[in-house]
Write a protein that holds these residues in place. Structure first.
Motif, PDB file in Angstrom:
ATOM      1  N   ALA A  94       0.833  -1.213   0.000  1.00  0.00           N
ATOM      2  CA  ALA A  94       0.000   0.000   0.000  1.00  0.00           C
ATOM      3  C   ALA A  94       0.867   1.262   0.000  1.00  0.00           C
ATOM      4  O   ALA A  94       0.535   2.249  -0.674  1.00  0.00           O
ATOM      5  CB  ALA A  94      -0.936  -0.005   1.202  1.00  0.00           C
ATOM      6  N   GLY A  95       1.977   1.251   0.722  1.00  0.00           N
ATOM      7  CA  GLY A  95       2.869   2.402   0.746  1.00  0.00           C
ATOM      8  C   GLY A  95       3.497   2.669  -0.615  1.00  0.00           C
ATOM      9  O   GLY A  95       3.547   3.817  -1.074  1.00  0.00           O
ATOM     10  N   VAL A 108      -6.206  -0.551 -12.566  1.00  0.00           N
ATOM     11  CA  VAL A 108      -7.026  -1.355 -11.657  1.00  0.00           C
ATOM     12  C   VAL A 108      -6.733  -0.836 -10.252  1.00  0.00           C
ATOM     13  O   VAL A 108      -5.574  -0.883  -9.810  1.00  0.00           O
ATOM     14  CB  VAL A 108      -6.680  -2.860 -11.746  1.00  0.00           C
ATOM     15  N   PRO A 109      -7.731  -0.318  -9.539  1.00  0.00           N
ATOM     16  CA  PRO A 109      -7.489   0.209  -8.201  1.00  0.00           C
ATOM     17  C   PRO A 109      -6.945  -0.871  -7.257  1.00  0.00           C
ATOM     18  O   PRO A 109      -7.286  -2.053  -7.388  1.00  0.00           O
ATOM     19  CB  PRO A 109      -8.874   0.667  -7.738  1.00  0.00           C
ATOM     20  N   LEU A 110      -6.103  -0.455  -6.326  1.00  0.00           N
ATOM     21  CA  LEU A 110      -5.561  -1.380  -5.338  1.00  0.00           C
ATOM     22  C   LEU A 110      -6.691  -1.815  -4.415  1.00  0.00           C
ATOM     23  O   LEU A 110      -7.289  -0.997  -3.708  1.00  0.00           O
ATOM     24  CB  LEU A 110      -4.444  -0.698  -4.534  1.00  0.00           C
ATOM     25  N   ALA A 111      -6.997  -3.106  -4.450  1.00  0.00           N
ATOM     26  CA  ALA A 111      -8.104  -3.650  -3.661  1.00  0.00           C
ATOM     27  C   ALA A 111      -7.957  -5.164  -3.574  1.00  0.00           C
ATOM     28  O   ALA A 111      -7.092  -5.756  -4.227  1.00  0.00           O
ATOM     29  CB  ALA A 111      -9.446  -3.296  -4.315  1.00  0.00           C
ATOM     30  N   GLY A 120      -3.326  -4.330  -7.592  1.00  0.00           N
ATOM     31  CA  GLY A 120      -3.621  -3.124  -8.341  1.00  0.00           C
ATOM     32  C   GLY A 120      -2.671  -2.972  -9.507  1.00  0.00           C
ATOM     33  O   GLY A 120      -1.586  -3.563  -9.527  1.00  0.00           O
ATOM     34  N   MET A 121      -3.101  -2.179 -10.497  1.00  0.00           N
ATOM     35  CA  MET A 121      -2.285  -1.940 -11.690  1.00  0.00           C
ATOM     36  C   MET A 121      -2.330  -0.450 -12.000  1.00  0.00           C
ATOM     37  O   MET A 121      -3.392   0.164 -11.965  1.00  0.00           O
ATOM     38  CB  MET A 121      -2.836  -2.737 -12.869  1.00  0.00           C
TER      39      MET A 121
END
Length: 141
Positions: A94-95, A108-111, A120-121
């Motif tokens: 996430a960082g 692609v959102p981080l999820a 995510g992309m």
């Protein structure tokens, strides 16, 4: 904590053959997840194509590959590679994501994804496509 940076090669139906070839050259373990395995089939004819694949050897060789689905534009040589950043630590991923998305285009959102706690992309401002995910052991069951 540690991360791995791995070439992630894109194909249209040839990912399994390419990974098998790379395994024959470099050795190591070949793992593939098909679109059917991941319950992510959008075109029945592509169900057994590779959604995620990897060859990894104890000597340090590592390459990932997938078959670009037919509903996604694919021009060989235009986007032949993703840079894959993997870690077992979600906070670390996430960082990196938060810093990498600045000035970038989120693809692609981080999820959470069916195959990873986080995925995510993003295409950065230099045109490089990055894939970030939390690595978990794969089990076909």
């Amino acid at each position: 904590m540690s991360i791995n940076t791995t070439p992630h090669l894109n194909f249209r139906g040839d990912a399994r053959a390419a990974l098998e070839f790379y395994q024959s050259v470099f050795g190591g373990q070949l793992v593939t997840v098909t679109y059917a395995d991941a319950h992510s089939v959008t075109e029945p004819a592509e169900a057994e194509q590779v959604m995620w694949g990897q060859v990894a050897s104890q000597e340090g060789f590592r390459v990932m590959a997938y078959d670009v689905p037919s509903h996604t534009a694919y021009e060989p040589g235009v986007i032949p590679v993703f840079v894959s950043i993997r870690s077992t630590d979600a906070a670390e991923i996430a960082g990196y994501w938060e810093r990498l998305v600045e000035g970038s285009t989120v693809v692609v959102p981080l999820a959470e994804a069916a195959w990873a706690p986080l995925y995510g992309m993003v295409e950065d401002r230099f045109g490089v496509t990055w894939v970030l995910d939390v690595e978990v052991p794969w089990s076909a069951s």
